[in-house]
Design a protein around this motif. Structure first.
Motif, mmCIF file in Angstrom:
data_model
loop_
_atom_site.group_PDB
_atom_site.id
_atom_site.type_symbol
_atom_site.label_atom_id
_atom_site.label_comp_id
_atom_site.label_asym_id
_atom_site.label_seq_id
_atom_site.Cartn_x
_atom_site.Cartn_y
_atom_site.Cartn_z
ATOM 1 N N ILE A 17 0.823 -1.205 0.000
ATOM 2 C CA ILE A 17 0.000 0.000 0.000
ATOM 3 C C ILE A 17 0.859 1.257 0.000
ATOM 4 O O ILE A 17 0.594 2.216 -0.701
ATOM 5 N N THR A 18 1.945 1.229 0.770
ATOM 6 C CA THR A 18 2.779 2.432 0.888
ATOM 7 C C THR A 18 3.827 2.543 -0.213
ATOM 8 O O THR A 18 4.406 3.598 -0.417
ATOM 9 N N GLY A 19 4.093 1.426 -0.899
ATOM 10 C CA GLY A 19 5.141 1.436 -1.914
ATOM 11 C C GLY A 19 6.525 1.236 -1.335
ATOM 12 O O GLY A 19 7.513 1.208 -2.052
ATOM 13 N N LYS A 20 6.618 1.081 -0.008
ATOM 14 C CA LYS A 20 7.912 0.903 0.646
ATOM 15 C C LYS A 20 8.091 -0.527 1.173
ATOM 16 O O LYS A 20 9.061 -0.810 1.856
ATOM 17 N N GLY A 21 7.158 -1.403 0.871
ATOM 18 C CA GLY A 21 7.216 -2.776 1.375
ATOM 19 C C GLY A 21 8.107 -3.654 0.527
ATOM 20 O O GLY A 21 8.982 -3.181 -0.190
ATOM 21 N N PHE A 22 7.870 -4.942 0.601
ATOM 22 C CA PHE A 22 8.680 -5.907 -0.134
ATOM 23 C C PHE A 22 8.469 -5.727 -1.625
ATOM 24 O O PHE A 22 7.351 -5.690 -2.107
ATOM 25 N N MET A 23 9.564 -5.665 -2.358
ATOM 26 C CA MET A 23 9.508 -5.549 -3.805
ATOM 27 C C MET A 23 9.691 -6.942 -4.401
ATOM 28 O O MET A 23 10.385 -7.784 -3.822
ATOM 29 N N PRO A 24 9.117 -7.199 -5.560
ATOM 30 C CA PRO A 24 9.282 -8.512 -6.186
ATOM 31 C C PRO A 24 10.760 -8.821 -6.428
ATOM 32 O O PRO A 24 11.507 -7.963 -6.883
ATOM 33 N N GLY A 25 11.165 -10.037 -6.093
ATOM 34 C CA GLY A 25 12.536 -10.458 -6.325
ATOM 35 C C GLY A 25 13.513 -10.033 -5.254
ATOM 36 O O GLY A 25 14.702 -10.311 -5.351
ATOM 37 N N GLN A 26 13.055 -9.339 -4.224
ATOM 38 C CA GLN A 26 13.944 -8.919 -3.144
ATOM 39 C C GLN A 26 13.495 -9.566 -1.847
ATOM 40 O O GLN A 26 12.306 -9.640 -1.564
ATOM 41 N N SER A 27 14.474 -10.005 -1.074
ATOM 42 C CA SER A 27 14.164 -10.629 0.201
ATOM 43 C C SER A 27 13.684 -9.574 1.189
ATOM 44 O O SER A 27 14.190 -8.451 1.212
ATOM 45 N N GLY A 28 12.730 -9.945 2.011
ATOM 46 C CA GLY A 28 12.259 -9.048 3.048
ATOM 47 C C GLY A 28 13.226 -8.975 4.216
ATOM 48 O O GLY A 28 13.157 -8.086 5.041
ATOM 49 N N ASN A 29 14.163 -9.927 4.262
ATOM 50 C CA ASN A 29 15.146 -9.958 5.351
ATOM 51 C C ASN A 29 16.500 -10.341 4.752
ATOM 52 O O ASN A 29 16.980 -11.458 4.936
ATOM 53 N N PRO A 30 17.142 -9.441 4.006
ATOM 54 C CA PRO A 30 18.349 -9.805 3.272
ATOM 55 C C PRO A 30 19.524 -10.222 4.151
ATOM 56 O O PRO A 30 20.341 -11.023 3.736
ATOM 57 N N SER A 31 19.635 -9.716 5.336
ATOM 58 C CA SER A 31 20.747 -10.094 6.211
ATOM 59 C C SER A 31 20.452 -11.359 6.999
ATOM 60 O O SER A 31 21.325 -11.901 7.652
ATOM 61 N N GLY A 32 19.229 -11.825 6.969
ATOM 62 C CA GLY A 32 18.857 -13.011 7.725
ATOM 63 C C GLY A 32 18.660 -12.701 9.189
ATOM 64 O O GLY A 32 18.742 -11.557 9.625
ATOM 65 N N ARG A 33 18.399 -13.744 9.938
ATOM 66 C CA ARG A 33 18.187 -13.590 11.365
ATOM 67 C C ARG A 33 19.502 -13.190 12.029
ATOM 68 O O ARG A 33 20.543 -13.796 11.775
ATOM 69 N N PRO A 34 19.476 -12.187 12.891
ATOM 70 C CA PRO A 34 20.729 -11.766 13.536
ATOM 71 C C PRO A 34 21.254 -12.863 14.453
ATOM 72 O O PRO A 34 20.496 -13.527 15.158
ATOM 73 N N ARG A 35 22.553 -13.064 14.408
ATOM 74 C CA ARG A 35 23.171 -14.083 15.264
ATOM 75 C C ARG A 35 23.282 -13.544 16.688
ATOM 76 O O ARG A 35 23.678 -12.409 16.900
ATOM 77 N N THR A 36 22.922 -14.399 17.621
ATOM 78 C CA THR A 36 23.073 -14.016 19.021
ATOM 79 C C THR A 36 24.136 -14.915 19.628
ATOM 80 O O THR A 36 24.215 -16.101 19.313
ATOM 81 N N ARG A 37 24.964 -14.380 20.446
ATOM 82 C CA ARG A 37 26.030 -15.140 21.083
ATOM 83 C C ARG A 37 25.803 -15.175 22.592
ATOM 84 O O ARG A 37 26.730 -15.417 23.357
ATOM 85 N N GLY A 38 24.576 -14.918 23.016
ATOM 86 C CA GLY A 38 24.279 -14.787 24.433
ATOM 87 C C GLY A 38 24.700 -15.972 25.264
ATOM 88 O O GLY A 38 25.468 -15.825 26.222
ATOM 89 N N LEU A 39 24.237 -17.163 24.945
ATOM 90 C CA LEU A 39 24.518 -18.342 25.755
ATOM 91 C C LEU A 39 25.997 -18.691 25.713
ATOM 92 O O LEU A 39 26.617 -18.951 26.746
ATOM 93 N N VAL A 40 26.583 -18.675 24.512
ATOM 94 C CA VAL A 40 27.992 -19.028 24.382
ATOM 95 C C VAL A 40 28.859 -18.003 25.111
ATOM 96 O O VAL A 40 29.813 -18.368 25.818
ATOM 97 N N SER A 41 28.534 -16.728 24.962
ATOM 98 C CA SER A 41 29.314 -15.685 25.642
ATOM 99 C C SER A 41 29.220 -15.828 27.155
ATOM 100 O O SER A 41 30.224 -15.712 27.866
ATOM 101 N N ALA A 42 28.015 -16.083 27.656
ATOM 102 C CA ALA A 42 27.829 -16.236 29.100
ATOM 103 C C ALA A 42 28.586 -17.457 29.612
ATOM 104 O O ALA A 42 29.213 -17.402 30.683
ATOM 105 N N LEU A 43 28.556 -18.542 28.858
ATOM 106 C CA LEU A 43 29.253 -19.762 29.275
ATOM 107 C C LEU A 43 30.767 -19.547 29.278
ATOM 108 O O LEU A 43 31.452 -19.938 30.230
ATOM 109 N N ARG A 44 31.289 -18.902 28.246
ATOM 110 C CA ARG A 44 32.729 -18.626 28.207
ATOM 111 C C ARG A 44 33.154 -17.723 29.360
ATOM 112 O O ARG A 44 34.213 -17.928 29.956
#
Length: 137
Positions: A17-44
């Protein structure tokens, strides 16, 4: 659904509707899910803490592992863990059979024979097939 397209006066706007959403052929999340190091960092961090005896938890864990390897009930498993860390895991070789190799080596006549008789030609039958091939050529 087809009638909805017919009812539209203008074409569907790309990007929603706004023209700023997902465009055809482009990923809505190009970087993917952000990596979290919480558990590993806490354990180390926890393992690196030095206790009142001046040894880190890491050093104490290594001591327990060595004690188990030298005289515990699970000696073999402890030794395996130690060697895996020191020398790297032993490579595993898996042999995969090429089930299509035999079929690729068969002639068209042998394959037709198999389809007709549900078995491969034997002895004289194979010679007869070879003779027919030679006569046709």
């Amino acid at each position: 659904m087809e009638k909805n397209v017919e009812q539209r006066e203008e074409p569907k706007q790309l990007g929603g509707i706004t023209g700023k959403g997902f465009m055809p052929g482009q990923s809505g999340n190009p970087s993917g899910r952000p990596r979290t190091r919480g558990l590993v960092s806490a354990l180390r961090a926890k393992v690196a803490e030095v206790g009142p005896d001046g040894r880190s938890l890491e050093e104490r864990l290594v001591g327990v592992l060595l004690q188990e390897a030298l005289g515990g009930r699970h000696r073999l498993a402890a030794v395996e863990v130690i060697f895996d860390r020191l020398e790297g895991r032993a490579s595993q070789h898996i042999e995969v059979a090429d089930v299509t190799r035999e079929l690729r080596q068969k002639s068209d006549d042998e394959l037709r024979f198999h389809l007709a008789h549900d078995r491969w030609p034997e002895g004289d039958e194979l010679l007869d097939l070879n003779r027919l091939n030679a006569a046709e050529e």
